[in-house]
Design a protein around this motif. Structure first.
Motif, PDB file in Angstrom:
ATOM      1  N   GLY A  96       0.820  -1.283  -0.161  1.00  0.00           N
ATOM      2  CA  GLY A  96      -0.050  -0.127   0.106  1.00  0.00           C
ATOM      3  C   GLY A  96       0.861   1.307   0.037  1.00  0.00           C
ATOM      4  O   GLY A  96       0.257   2.269  -0.387  1.00  0.00           O
ATOM      5  N   SER A  97       2.115   1.152   0.322  1.00  0.00           N
ATOM      6  CA  SER A  97       3.021   2.413   0.302  1.00  0.00           C
ATOM      7  C   SER A  97       3.603   2.608  -1.210  1.00  0.00           C
ATOM      8  O   SER A  97       3.530   3.622  -1.487  1.00  0.00           O
TER       9      SER A  97
ATOM     10  N   ASN B  24      -3.317  -3.672  10.588  1.00  0.00           N
ATOM     11  CA  ASN B  24      -4.577  -3.445  10.525  1.00  0.00           C
ATOM     12  C   ASN B  24      -5.213  -3.459   9.295  1.00  0.00           C
ATOM     13  O   ASN B  24      -6.181  -2.773   8.928  1.00  0.00           O
ATOM     14  N   GLY B  25      -4.861  -4.310   8.617  1.00  0.00           N
ATOM     15  CA  GLY B  25      -5.113  -4.375   7.303  1.00  0.00           C
ATOM     16  C   GLY B  25      -4.369  -3.592   6.004  1.00  0.00           C
ATOM     17  O   GLY B  25      -4.655  -3.508   4.741  1.00  0.00           O
ATOM     18  N   SER B  26      -3.660  -2.633   6.599  1.00  0.00           N
ATOM     19  CA  SER B  26      -2.624  -1.944   5.715  1.00  0.00           C
ATOM     20  C   SER B  26      -1.391  -2.736   5.532  1.00  0.00           C
ATOM     21  O   SER B  26      -0.812  -3.321   6.448  1.00  0.00           O
ATOM     22  N   ILE B  27      -1.169  -3.010   4.102  1.00  0.00           N
ATOM     23  CA  ILE B  27      -0.060  -4.138   3.723  1.00  0.00           C
ATOM     24  C   ILE B  27       1.072  -3.014   3.188  1.00  0.00           C
ATOM     25  O   ILE B  27       1.055  -2.276   2.610  1.00  0.00           O
ATOM     26  N   PHE B  28       2.289  -3.598   4.029  1.00  0.00           N
ATOM     27  CA  PHE B  28       3.430  -2.986   3.683  1.00  0.00           C
ATOM     28  C   PHE B  28       4.651  -3.986   3.190  1.00  0.00           C
ATOM     29  O   PHE B  28       4.842  -4.986   3.973  1.00  0.00           O
ATOM     30  N   CYS B  29       5.342  -3.817   2.182  1.00  0.00           N
ATOM     31  CA  CYS B  29       6.334  -4.953   1.715  1.00  0.00           C
ATOM     32  C   CYS B  29       7.570  -4.476   2.544  1.00  0.00           C
ATOM     33  O   CYS B  29       7.495  -3.722   3.543  1.00  0.00           O
ATOM     34  N   HIS B  30       8.516  -5.307   2.439  1.00  0.00           N
ATOM     35  CA  HIS B  30       9.878  -5.387   3.576  1.00  0.00           C
ATOM     36  C   HIS B  30      10.513  -4.266   3.431  1.00  0.00           C
ATOM     37  O   HIS B  30      11.088  -3.639   4.402  1.00  0.00           O
TER      38      HIS B  30
ATOM     39  N   THR C 155       5.837   3.464  11.491  1.00  0.00           N
ATOM     40  CA  THR C 155       5.018   4.716  11.556  1.00  0.00           C
ATOM     41  C   THR C 155       3.653   4.055  11.885  1.00  0.00           C
ATOM     42  O   THR C 155       3.155   4.855  12.619  1.00  0.00           O
ATOM     43  N   ALA C 156       3.209   3.375  10.999  1.00  0.00           N
ATOM     44  CA  ALA C 156       1.670   2.913  11.054  1.00  0.00           C
ATOM     45  C   ALA C 156       1.778   1.982  12.321  1.00  0.00           C
ATOM     46  O   ALA C 156       0.496   2.146  13.180  1.00  0.00           O
ATOM     47  N   ILE C 157       2.606   1.306  12.773  1.00  0.00           N
ATOM     48  CA  ILE C 157       2.280   0.504  14.088  1.00  0.00           C
ATOM     49  C   ILE C 157       2.393   1.449  15.184  1.00  0.00           C
ATOM     50  O   ILE C 157       1.651   1.141  16.128  1.00  0.00           O
ATOM     51  N   ALA C 158       3.165   2.509  15.135  1.00  0.00           N
ATOM     52  CA  ALA C 158       3.364   3.224  16.314  1.00  0.00           C
ATOM     53  C   ALA C 158       2.220   4.366  16.386  1.00  0.00           C
ATOM     54  O   ALA C 158       1.673   4.288  17.572  1.00  0.00           O
ATOM     55  N   ASP C 159       1.333   4.690  15.229  1.00  0.00           N
ATOM     56  CA  ASP C 159       0.136   5.206  15.352  1.00  0.00           C
ATOM     57  C   ASP C 159      -0.974   4.437  15.917  1.00  0.00           C
ATOM     58  O   ASP C 159      -1.879   4.612  16.509  1.00  0.00           O
ATOM     59  N   ALA C 160      -0.786   2.884  15.391  1.00  0.00           N
ATOM     60  CA  ALA C 160      -1.833   2.236  15.894  1.00  0.00           C
ATOM     61  C   ALA C 160      -1.907   2.003  17.372  1.00  0.00           C
ATOM     62  O   ALA C 160      -2.961   1.760  17.730  1.00  0.00           O
ATOM     63  N   VAL C 161      -0.880   2.031  18.126  1.00  0.00           N
ATOM     64  CA  VAL C 161      -0.705   1.581  19.496  1.00  0.00           C
ATOM     65  C   VAL C 161      -0.486   2.843  20.293  1.00  0.00           C
ATOM     66  O   VAL C 161      -0.198   2.981  21.479  1.00  0.00           O
ATOM     67  N   ARG C 162      -0.405   4.202  19.565  1.00  0.00           N
ATOM     68  CA  ARG C 162      -0.291   5.145  20.384  1.00  0.00           C
ATOM     69  C   ARG C 162      -1.083   5.653  21.569  1.00  0.00           C
ATOM     70  O   ARG C 162      -0.655   5.856  22.517  1.00  0.00           O
ATOM     71  N   GLU C 163      -2.305   5.391  21.397  1.00  0.00           N
ATOM     72  CA  GLU C 163      -3.396   5.563  22.138  1.00  0.00           C
ATOM     73  C   GLU C 163      -3.237   4.778  23.512  1.00  0.00           C
ATOM     74  O   GLU C 163      -3.493   5.175  24.599  1.00  0.00           O
ATOM     75  N   GLU C 164      -2.634   3.483  23.168  1.00  0.00           N
ATOM     76  CA  GLU C 164      -2.641   2.661  24.518  1.00  0.00           C
ATOM     77  C   GLU C 164      -1.575   3.308  25.667  1.00  0.00           C
ATOM     78  O   GLU C 164      -1.593   2.958  26.771  1.00  0.00           O
ATOM     79  N   TYR C 165      -0.672   4.092  25.068  1.00  0.00           N
ATOM     80  CA  TYR C 165       0.537   4.719  25.868  1.00  0.00           C
ATOM     81  C   TYR C 165       0.469   6.385  25.904  1.00  0.00           C
ATOM     82  O   TYR C 165       1.121   6.695  26.515  1.00  0.00           O
ATOM     83  N   THR C 166      -0.824   6.661  25.886  1.00  0.00           N
ATOM     84  CA  THR C 166      -1.281   7.997  25.930  1.00  0.00           C
ATOM     85  C   THR C 166      -2.182   8.469  27.236  1.00  0.00           C
ATOM     86  O   THR C 166      -2.937   7.564  27.355  1.00  0.00           O
TER      87      THR C 166
END
Length: 78
Positions: free
Chosen positions: A34-35, A50-56, A64-75
Motif C-alpha cells: 500500500g505504500s 490493521n489491514g494496511s499491507i507494507f512490503c519489507h 510509523t503505522a504500528i506506532a500510530d496504531a498503539v499510540r493511544e494505549e500509551y497516551t
C-alpha cells in the motif's frame, strides 16, 4: 449445453458452480504494498498493520503505522 445425467462431467460442473473453481478464484498469487505499490509474492515477507499491507522495503512506513496504531494505549492525561 445439455449433458446426460450419466456424464462424468456433471459433478465437476456442480462443484464449479457452487464453489467457483474450488474456491481458487477467491485467492490470488500476490498482494500489493500500500505504500510503494510493489508486488508481494509467495515467500516474501511483509507487514500487515490493521489491514494496511507494507512490503519489507517499506519497513519505516510500517513502523510509523504500528506506532500510530498503539499510540493511544500509551497516551495518558494528567
Amino acid at each position: 449445453m445439455i449433458y446426460s445425467p450419466d456424464s462424468a462431467y456433471i459433478p465437476h460442473l456442480i462443484d464449479d458452480y457452487r464453489t467457483g473453481c474450488y474456491g481458487e478464484d477467491d485467492q490470488c498469487d500476490h498482494i500489493v504494498c500500500g505504500s510503494c505499490g510493489a508486488m508481494i509474492c509467495d515467500g516474501d515477507t511483509y507487514y500487515d498493520v490493521n489491514g494496511s499491507i507494507f512490503c519489507h522495503n517499506c519497513g519505516e512506513d510500517a513502523d510509523t503505522a504500528i506506532a500510530d496504531a498503539v499510540r493511544e494505549e500509551y497516551t495518558f492525561e494528567f
